[in-house]
Design an enzyme around this catalytic site. Structure first.
Site, PDB file in Angstrom:
ATOM      1  N   HIS A 144       0.798  -1.398   0.014  1.00  0.00           N
ATOM      2  CA  HIS A 144      -0.033   0.002  -0.055  1.00  0.00           C
ATOM      3  C   HIS A 144       0.762   1.376   0.013  1.00  0.00           C
ATOM      4  CE1 HIS A 144       0.422  -0.404   4.517  1.00  0.00           C
ATOM      5  NE2 HIS A 144       0.371   1.211   4.339  1.00  0.00           N
ATOM      6  N   ASP A 176       0.371  -7.687   1.512  1.00  0.00           N
ATOM      7  CA  ASP A 176       0.528  -6.459   1.646  1.00  0.00           C
ATOM      8  C   ASP A 176       2.142  -6.029   1.589  1.00  0.00           C
ATOM      9  OD1 ASP A 176      -0.103  -3.569   1.603  1.00  0.00           O
ATOM     10  OD2 ASP A 176       0.045  -3.550   3.657  1.00  0.00           O
ATOM     11  N   SER A 256       4.649   2.593   7.421  1.00  0.00           N
ATOM     12  CA  SER A 256       4.538   1.549   6.930  1.00  0.00           C
ATOM     13  C   SER A 256       5.627   0.865   6.042  1.00  0.00           C
ATOM     14  CB  SER A 256       3.301   1.792   5.901  1.00  0.00           C
ATOM     15  OG  SER A 256       2.182   1.707   6.469  1.00  0.00           O
TER      16      SER A 256
END
Length: 524
Positions: A144, A176, A256
């Site tokens: 993402h 992910d 992230s």
């Protein structure tokens, strides 16, 4: 000697003696002592607490680990197209699906109205983190973080503040995870740890660039292992592999793709999500375990895609009442609700009401643990699955099968004719148009009845900022016609799209809820 000469001599001698005294006073610190007496003491002379050896050792361990791993973590800047769905009235319909919990997702809401689709599309900039895993520049991050990046839109900044353009190697939405690469040699690569050695309660550090604060280090513990989608507030995708490490080390937007490390400096997870009601850190973060990371990045580097192996069964966690009924001593195991026809599970004689308790000897107490363990194997691998049936423990050898999508890709590759892909327009299964950025599947009869339509295919997924997204195609919409032909199967639409050359267009009639609309899609 005259009186005047005597005075001069006395003056010179006095001045010389005074100068000598000043020099002596400075050398011996007398002046400093005099001055110091005139000023108050600033701060206490000694710290109030002296760390004992245990505390000092722990502090030194945290410092040493932080210094060792920081050079392996990078910050990532991503530029992508900030486009939306314009209806024929010229207004943006609300984007009704959002991405992952955080990381490069600050969409500019001012772009939402009156956007001219014929002008250059506005850009959006996102930020995330990554970890260098090879000395020649392969970096693991989150899908993402880099999803939707434009060409030449990914920039990596290393700990020494050097910037590098990065290329996208491969992505895997189910975990992910993604891999990007920068050019160069002798980069500091992280040491990849072993999940079998990770225990709840052990101390860890999270390193990343939260809120664009590059190479920020936070410290905490492993709060839990095997956290699944339900623990984060729902399932995003039934195939998604969510078997997270939970930690209380502070993780915020921008973390992230950053690393979760133990005090040996070994990478044990890739920070991915947070449990939050505010958009920021509220005490719990989640990381993809290193065993899943290892298996996934190997496939992404070698082929750009992950081909998972599946058993072909519908499963769920058991509860205490069910555990009691089936004669289990603990509330651990995965209940098989249904076994799909011709699946690997059926061929191995796994049945409905069986309870899966282990894979190759590794305990699988929850669906998250089972999916996480199976994600480290690939289609064609044979695994030994331990089950509980009729209050007895059995083992079954299961040869994992590819997903239907991968199977269809293999068939399509085998059926190439004169350089063109052979498509059976009567086929009616899930189809992904990778370059166009959307996935379709057969339309169920109940949907036909509810929408009062006789034919069409269902749009399951649409990648943000893809050609399909820009053309106004959205998840849950129905493609009823293509180039004025009624669409009855997914194979029929695939054949029409495959017949188009780059730059050609296709006219689609869509039904979104109770509304009908038209979209023109250009083939890239």
């Amino acid at each position: 000697m005259t009186k005047t000469e005597f005075k001069k001599t006395t003056f010179y001698v006095s001045s010389a003696l005074l100068a000598v005294l000043v020099i002596i006073a400075v050398n011996f610190g007398w002046i400093n002592t005099i001055i110091a007496k005139e000023l108050p003491q600033i701060g206490a002379k000694n710290p109030p607490v002296q760390m004992d050896n245990t505390a000092r050792a722990l502090n030194n361990a945290l410092v040493a680990a932080s210094e060792a791993v920081t050079p392996t973590v990078v910050s990532i800047q991503v530029i992508s197209e900030a486009s939306g769905f314009q209806s024929f009235q010229g207004y943006d319909l609300e984007d009704f699906f959002r991405g992952w919990p955080f990381g490069g997702g600050n969409r500019d809401e001012s772009d939402k109205f009156n956007r001219d689709r014929n002008t250059e599309k506005p850009k959006r900039e996102g930020a995330g983190s990554g970890v260098i895993i090879t000395t020649n520049g392969y970096i693991v991050t989150n899908n993402h973080v880099v999803e939707g990046a434009i060409e030449n839109g990914i920039t990596v900044r290393t700990a020494d503040k050097k910037e590098y353009p990065a290329t996208l190697v491969g992505t895997d939405p189910l975990t992910d995870l993604a891999v990007i690469k920068i050019e160069g040699e002798n980069f500091p690569a992280a040491h990849l740890g072993n999940m079998d050695e990770v225990k709840p309660g052990e101390m860890v550090i999270a390193v990343g660039s939260p809120l664009r604060l590059q190479h920020t280090i936070t410290q905490g513990i492993v709060s839990a292992l095997g956290r699944g989608a339900n623990d984060l507030g729902g399932v995003k995708n039934s195939y998604a592999i969510e078997n997270y490490i939970q930690t209380d080390a502070a993780i915020n937007p921008g973390n992230s793709g950053g690393g979760l490390f133990n005090l040996n400096g070994s990478l044990i997870g890739i920070n991915t999500a947070i449990a939050t009601q505010t958009g920021g850190f509220m005490g719990y973060g989640f990381a993809v375990p290193i065993d899943i990371v290892k298996a996934t990045v190997k496939d992404l580097i070698s082929s750009g895609k992950v081909r998972y192996g599946y058993i072909g069964a519908e499963i769920r966690d058991i509860n205490s009442t069910e555990a009691k009924h089936f004669g289990l001593k603990t509330v651990e195991g995965v209940l098989v609700n249904n076994v799909q026809k011709n699946s690997a599970a059926e061929k191995a004689d796994i049945q409905s009401e069986d309870i899966i308790t282990a894979v190759n000897g590794k305990k699988t107490g929850t669906v998250a643990e089972l999916k996480g363990t199976l994600s480290t194997y690939r289609a064609g691998d044979e695994v030994e699955i331990t089950i509980w049936r009729n209050k007895k423990q059995l083992t079954k050898k299961v040869k994992l099968q590819p997903s239907k999508e991968d199977e269809e890709e293999d068939m399509a590759a085998d059926n190439k004719k004169d350089g063109d892909e052979y498509v059976d327009e009567k086929s009616n299964s899930l189809v992904e148009f990778e370059k166009l950025g959307f996935t379709i599947e057969p339309l169920q009869q109940k949907d036909k009845d509810n929408l009062d339509i006789e034919n069409g295919v269902y749009v399951k997924n649409v990648k943000r900022y893809s050609p399909a997204y820009d053309a106004g195609i959205r998840p849950q919409s129905i493609i009823v016609k293509a180039d004025r032909k009624d669409i009855k199967t997914t194979g029929q639409l695939k054949k029409i799209i495959n017949s188009k050359k780059s730059g050609e267009t296709i006219l689609l009639n869509l039904k979104i809820g109770k509304f009908n609309t038209i979209s023109v899609l250009e083939i890239p």
